[in-house]
Design a protein around this motif. Structure first.
Motif, short mmCIF file in Angstrom:
data_model
loop_
_atom_site.label_atom_id
_atom_site.label_comp_id
_atom_site.label_asym_id
_atom_site.label_seq_id
_atom_site.Cartn_x
_atom_site.Cartn_y
_atom_site.Cartn_z
N ALA A 77 -1.72 3.62 10.38
CA ALA A 77 -3.18 3.57 10.22
C ALA A 77 -3.71 4.88 9.64
O ALA A 77 -4.54 4.87 8.73
CB ALA A 77 -3.86 3.25 11.55
N ALA A 78 -3.23 5.99 10.17
CA ALA A 78 -3.68 7.29 9.67
C ALA A 78 -3.29 7.48 8.21
O ALA A 78 -4.10 7.93 7.39
CB ALA A 78 -3.10 8.41 10.53
N ALA A 135 -0.70 12.40 8.85
CA ALA A 135 -0.64 11.15 9.60
C ALA A 135 0.24 11.30 10.83
O ALA A 135 -0.09 10.78 11.91
CB ALA A 135 -0.13 10.02 8.71
N GLU A 143 -6.53 7.36 0.65
CA GLU A 143 -7.78 7.39 -0.11
C GLU A 143 -8.11 8.80 -0.60
O GLU A 143 -9.07 8.98 -1.33
CB GLU A 143 -8.93 6.85 0.75
N THR A 144 -7.35 9.79 -0.18
CA THR A 144 -7.59 11.19 -0.55
C THR A 144 -6.71 11.57 -1.73
O THR A 144 -5.90 10.76 -2.21
CB THR A 144 -7.29 12.14 0.62
N HIS A 170 0.80 -1.23 0.00
CA HIS A 170 0.00 0.00 0.00
C HIS A 170 0.83 1.28 0.00
O HIS A 170 0.33 2.34 0.35
CB HIS A 170 -0.98 0.02 1.18
N ARG A 177 -2.62 5.17 5.95
CA ARG A 177 -3.40 4.27 5.09
C ARG A 177 -4.77 4.88 4.79
O ARG A 177 -5.25 4.82 3.66
CB ARG A 177 -3.57 2.90 5.75
N GLY A 178 -5.41 5.46 5.78
CA GLY A 178 -6.70 6.11 5.56
C GLY A 178 -6.58 7.32 4.66
O GLY A 178 -7.42 7.55 3.78
N LEU A 179 -5.51 8.09 4.83
CA LEU A 179 -5.31 9.30 4.03
C LEU A 179 -4.90 8.99 2.59
O LEU A 179 -5.03 9.86 1.73
CB LEU A 179 -4.25 10.18 4.70
#
Length: 185
Positions: free
Chosen positions: A144-145, A163, A151-152, A130, A147-149
């Motif tokens: 974790a932060a 993050a 998607e932006t 990823h 990985r979520g970001l």
């Protein structure tokens, strides 16, 4: 006082994000001894090499141990110019088998802008999935932060900075005083 009696150094979060042909490595500046912050402006992300064979490295763990490993990595890079994977594998091999090196307590994230690796004392040279990896006390929070970001539409640097800010809010061993280095290949 034995090593087991010593409260231990904590306080490193190193994060690497690859996006759009760029890799950004960010590290916080906090070093803690037990529950006490010893320093808030440590520089745990550095550039290695020269002459277009530049590498960015971040470290977690004992500073003296990490510097020893960074020096060894530089020698491996000089012996194998432009071959980061080979240099990392050779370092990990030495780290695992050398009587002196195997006692070193640190982890490294290294990149040349094309490849991205985590090197451990267990002999691991890991390529993250990823396009994000993290190490250190707050590494899981930052990972974790990030990985979520991912998607932006944020750039690699924006993802890394956001993050790390999230990790600093959650992890008591992480602060917001960042060193950020980027490299393109």
């Amino acid at each position: 006082m034995t090593k087991d009696d010593f409260p231990g150094w904590h306080g490193t979060t190193i994060l690497a994000v690859r996006r759009g042909g760029e890799v950004v490595v960010a590290g916080d500046g906090q070093v803690s001894l037990g529950q006490t912050v010893i320093k808030g402006s440590a520089r745990k992300v550095r550039r290695l090499g020269k002459d277009g064979r530049e590498v960015v490295a971040g470290f977690a763990g004992s500073t003296a141990d990490a510097f020893t490993l960074l020096e060894r990595l530089e020698k491996k890079l000089e012996a194998s110019p432009g071959q980061l994977a080979r240099a990392c594998v050779e370092l990990a091999k030495d780290w695992r088998t050398d009587k002196y090196l195997r006692n070193l307590e640190a982890m490294l994230i290294v990149t040349d802008g094309a490849d991205l690796y985590v090197i451990t004392g267990a002999g691991d040279v890991l390529e993250p999935e990823h396009d994000v990896t993290a190490i250190g006390s707050g590494g899981n929070f930052a990972l974790a932060a990030a990985r979520g970001l991912m998607e932006t539409d944020h750039s690699a640097e924006e993802v890394a900075r956001k993050a790390m800010a999230i990790a600093a809010e959650i992890c008591v061993y992480t602060n917001g005083n960042l060193t950020v280095e980027s490299i393109r290949k």
